[in-house]
Design a protein around this motif. Structure first.
Motif, mmCIF file in Angstrom:
data_model
loop_
_atom_site.group_PDB
_atom_site.id
_atom_site.type_symbol
_atom_site.label_atom_id
_atom_site.label_comp_id
_atom_site.label_asym_id
_atom_site.label_seq_id
_atom_site.Cartn_x
_atom_site.Cartn_y
_atom_site.Cartn_z
ATOM 1 N N VAL A 131 0.752 -1.310 -0.194
ATOM 2 C CA VAL A 131 -0.202 -0.054 -0.044
ATOM 3 C C VAL A 131 0.891 1.283 0.115
ATOM 4 N N GLY A 132 0.590 2.279 -0.977
ATOM 5 C CA GLY A 132 0.975 3.487 -0.844
ATOM 6 C C GLY A 132 0.402 4.623 -1.517
ATOM 7 N N THR A 133 1.037 5.791 -1.471
ATOM 8 C CA THR A 133 0.305 6.935 -2.194
ATOM 9 C C THR A 133 0.871 7.216 -3.504
ATOM 10 N N ILE A 134 0.165 7.813 -4.407
ATOM 11 C CA ILE A 134 0.610 8.294 -5.757
ATOM 12 C C ILE A 134 0.220 9.695 -5.898
ATOM 13 N N ASP A 135 1.404 10.684 -6.136
ATOM 14 C CA ASP A 135 1.239 11.995 -6.195
ATOM 15 C C ASP A 135 0.987 12.020 -7.713
ATOM 16 N N LEU A 136 0.021 12.470 -8.381
ATOM 17 C CA LEU A 136 -0.414 12.630 -9.741
ATOM 18 C C LEU A 136 0.413 13.761 -10.261
ATOM 19 N N ALA A 137 1.052 14.606 -9.635
ATOM 20 C CA ALA A 137 1.735 15.452 -10.052
ATOM 21 C C ALA A 137 3.094 15.206 -10.499
ATOM 22 N N THR A 138 3.574 14.186 -9.933
ATOM 23 C CA THR A 138 4.984 13.485 -10.140
ATOM 24 C C THR A 138 4.877 12.120 -10.875
ATOM 25 N N ASN A 139 3.798 11.308 -10.607
ATOM 26 C CA ASN A 139 3.497 10.172 -10.968
ATOM 27 C C ASN A 139 4.443 8.928 -10.101
ATOM 28 N N ALA A 140 4.792 9.539 -8.729
ATOM 29 C CA ALA A 140 5.535 8.734 -7.999
ATOM 30 C C ALA A 140 4.840 8.007 -7.140
ATOM 31 N N PHE A 141 5.014 6.754 -6.897
ATOM 32 C CA PHE A 141 4.269 5.936 -5.915
ATOM 33 C C PHE A 141 5.365 5.925 -4.674
ATOM 34 N N THR A 142 4.727 6.305 -3.615
ATOM 35 C CA THR A 142 5.488 6.280 -2.074
ATOM 36 C C THR A 142 4.882 5.138 -1.397
ATOM 37 N N TYR A 143 5.984 4.136 -1.106
ATOM 38 C CA TYR A 143 5.427 3.060 -0.395
ATOM 39 C C TYR A 143 5.004 3.249 1.022
ATOM 40 N N ALA A 144 3.969 2.784 1.782
ATOM 41 C CA ALA A 144 3.582 2.968 3.156
ATOM 42 C C ALA A 144 3.729 1.733 3.978
ATOM 43 N N PHE A 145 3.229 0.618 3.444
ATOM 44 C CA PHE A 145 3.414 -0.393 4.266
ATOM 45 C C PHE A 145 2.922 -1.766 3.368
ATOM 46 N N THR A 146 3.233 -2.789 4.148
ATOM 47 C CA THR A 146 3.014 -4.151 3.149
ATOM 48 C C THR A 146 1.898 -4.958 4.008
ATOM 49 N N ILE A 147 0.775 -5.400 3.408
ATOM 50 C CA ILE A 147 -0.348 -6.265 4.130
ATOM 51 C C ILE A 147 0.228 -7.623 4.252
ATOM 52 N N ALA A 148 0.357 -8.291 5.547
ATOM 53 C CA ALA A 148 0.799 -9.657 5.669
ATOM 54 C C ALA A 148 0.004 -10.660 4.973
ATOM 55 N N GLY A 149 0.146 -10.873 3.727
ATOM 56 C CA GLY A 149 -0.562 -11.903 3.098
ATOM 57 C C GLY A 149 -0.232 -11.956 1.629
ATOM 58 N N SER A 150 -0.728 -12.967 1.145
ATOM 59 C CA SER A 150 -0.313 -13.103 -0.348
ATOM 60 C C SER A 150 -1.114 -12.190 -1.328
ATOM 61 N N GLY A 151 -2.548 -11.750 -0.698
ATOM 62 C CA GLY A 151 -3.381 -11.096 -1.692
ATOM 63 C C GLY A 151 -3.933 -11.689 -2.429
ATOM 64 N N VAL A 152 -3.652 -13.148 -2.652
ATOM 65 C CA VAL A 152 -4.739 -14.095 -3.609
ATOM 66 C C VAL A 152 -5.018 -15.220 -2.578
ATOM 67 N N LEU A 153 -6.454 -15.387 -2.400
ATOM 68 C CA LEU A 153 -7.065 -16.333 -1.260
ATOM 69 C C LEU A 153 -6.533 -15.810 0.076
ATOM 70 N N ASP A 154 -6.278 -14.616 0.237
ATOM 71 C CA ASP A 154 -5.699 -14.119 1.303
ATOM 72 C C ASP A 154 -5.695 -12.656 1.766
ATOM 73 N N LYS A 155 -5.154 -12.318 2.775
ATOM 74 C CA LYS A 155 -5.200 -10.634 2.929
ATOM 75 C C LYS A 155 -4.331 -10.131 1.761
ATOM 76 N N GLY A 156 -4.848 -8.939 1.637
ATOM 77 C CA GLY A 156 -4.276 -7.946 0.469
ATOM 78 C C GLY A 156 -4.998 -6.800 0.157
ATOM 79 N N CYS A 157 -4.825 -6.089 -0.809
ATOM 80 C CA CYS A 157 -5.419 -4.987 -1.323
ATOM 81 C C CYS A 157 -5.826 -4.870 -2.576
ATOM 82 N N PHE A 158 -5.489 -5.757 -3.306
ATOM 83 C CA PHE A 158 -5.720 -5.888 -4.826
ATOM 84 C C PHE A 158 -7.060 -5.535 -5.429
ATOM 85 N N ASP A 159 -8.149 -6.262 -4.647
ATOM 86 C CA ASP A 159 -9.514 -6.063 -5.192
ATOM 87 C C ASP A 159 -10.119 -4.650 -4.454
#
Length: 414
Positions: free
Chosen positions: A117-145
């Motif tokens: 998970v992170g933020t995107i500044d659309l003025a610079t198009n840069a992704f700034t990382y914030a944290f990782t969810i402890a899971g695979s994201g598929v059949l598990d915790k995550g943020c994809f959907d």
């Protein structure tokens, strides 16, 4: 190809359905085809492989922002007709999934690589990382959907790809709750998908199916909001686009086509950009000491505003054998009133300050802190402090929560 033709035909029919005064919650207000020309999601493999996947949608108050898992672009389109406004090629992220607009910061929260998970500044198009969810994201915790920013308390809600749960996080990654959900009999119980929030309730799409549920934030109940003739993935609130006809909406997106739908919701139930209250001009001051569970005395002193951009702000924490944290920047701040707490005397319109910031831990920059401070009136013996501090490597070096042993917190209206 047949599927795409049918979807286009369906879209053409729904585009002709106006948002009339007689429309009801769950009705279609608009269907548009997003122009993704120039991205990998401009067209889709209809053989069932679905290599071009775009599940993320957000609304910045003017344009809809949609992700493309296949090439790390965010495309801005006009909510009136789906015409392309621009393409943002994002650096620092991979495999973009769900999106959420944070109107207070003017930033786009995004899911990268299923669980980052992170933020995107659309003025610079840069992704700034914030944290990782402890899971695979598929059949598990995550943020994809599913990913939603909640301006009521400056937090995030997330769900993985074909997951059974919805997670609640602070903006720096502390898991506040993990919630098992039902959302009907969908995909064998792997039900969570899109999330929208901008008020007291969560709107939740069941994974790849055609329903939206509503739930309070403690998940004490779940109720079916509406059933739709379309697949639903990520969701986003929009109380602006249809204001001229007195309607509020939730936008939905499907993973495997470029069709976006706006569905009517109750007025003021889901405000774009996370909702939340107007910025509070107040601030809190004070200090004192609390003890950790192992008996370590933690002393603190602070002046913290309810709005992160207001100044000055300070927080100094000392504990153990020479450990200290010095706040250098306020990242987030919000003030609220807990009916169970009275800050009087003197009178104030709030009693609770929640915030986060960056600073130095034992003189080394890059540390972070999150806190909840309460003022429960004089003489301060019922005031509380909850605090977590992490070093520059994101390792927790202090966690403490309790009533003041001595000292006092004071809430002040601006």
């Amino acid at each position: 190809m047949k599927r795409l033709i049918l979807l286009l035909a369906f879209a053409a029919v729904l585009v002709g359905l106006p948002g009339t005064a007689g429309a009801a919650d769950g009705d279609n207000l608009r269907t548009i085809i997003a122009d993704r020309t120039g991205t990998a999601c401009a067209s889709y493999n209809d053989a069932g492989d679905h290599f071009s996947v775009g599940v993320g949608i957000a609304f910045d108050g003017t344009n809809l922002l949609i992700s493309c898992y296949s090439d790390n672009t965010v495309t801005a389109v006009d909510p009136a007709d789906g015409s392309q406004v621009g393409i943002h090629s994002i650096t620092g992220a991979s495999s973009l999934g769900a999106l959420a607009w944070d109107n207070g910061r003017g930033l786009l929260w995004a899911c990268s690589a299923f669980n980052q998970v992170g933020t995107i500044d659309l003025a610079t198009n840069a992704f700034t990382y914030a944290f990782t969810i402890a899971g695979s994201g598929v059949l598990d915790k995550g943020c994809f959907d599913g990913l939603a920013y909640d301006g009521a308390d400056d937090t995030l809600w997330a769900s993985g790809d074909v997951s059974r749960t919805v997670e609640h996080f602070s903006i720096t990654g502390t898991e506040l709750s993990s919630n098992d959900i039902g959302l009907g009999d969908c995909n064998g119980g792997y039900a969570s998908s899109g999330i929208a929030v901008g008020g007291p309730l969560l709107y939740l799409a069941n994974n790849g199916c055609a329903q939206i549920y509503r739930a309070p934030k403690d998940f004490s109940s779940e109720s079916l909001f509406a059933t739709f003739p379309a697949r639903l993935e990520d969701l986003e609130c929009d109380n602006l686009t249809f204001a001229s006809i007195g309607k509020d909406a939730i936008w939905s997106i499907d993973a495997y086509d470029n069709i976006l739908n706006a569905w009517e919701i109750p007025a003021e139930s889901c405000i774009f950009g996370g909702g939340g209250e107007e910025p509070n001009p107040g601030f809190v001051t004070g200090g004192g000491s609390v003890f950790t569970s192992s008996g370590v005395r933690v002393t603190h002193g602070f002046e913290l505003h309810c709005t992160a951009t207001d100044e000055p702000n300070s927080l100094q924490v000392n504990w153990g054998k020479g450990n200290k944290f010095h706040l250098t920047g306020l990242t987030s701040a919000s003030c609220s009133d807990d009916p169970a707490i009275s800050p009087e005397p003197p009178a104030a319109s709030f009693d609770t300050h929640r915030g986060s910031g960056t600073g130095k831990y034992n003189g080394v920059p890059g540390a972070t802190a999150e806190w909840t401070i309460t003022d429960a009136g004089e003489p301060g013996t019922s005031d509380t402090m909850t605090l977590t501090i992490r070093d520059a490597a994101n390792v927790v070096v202090l966690t403490v929560s309790g009533t003041l042993n001595n000292g006092n917190h004071q809430a002040h209206d601006g």
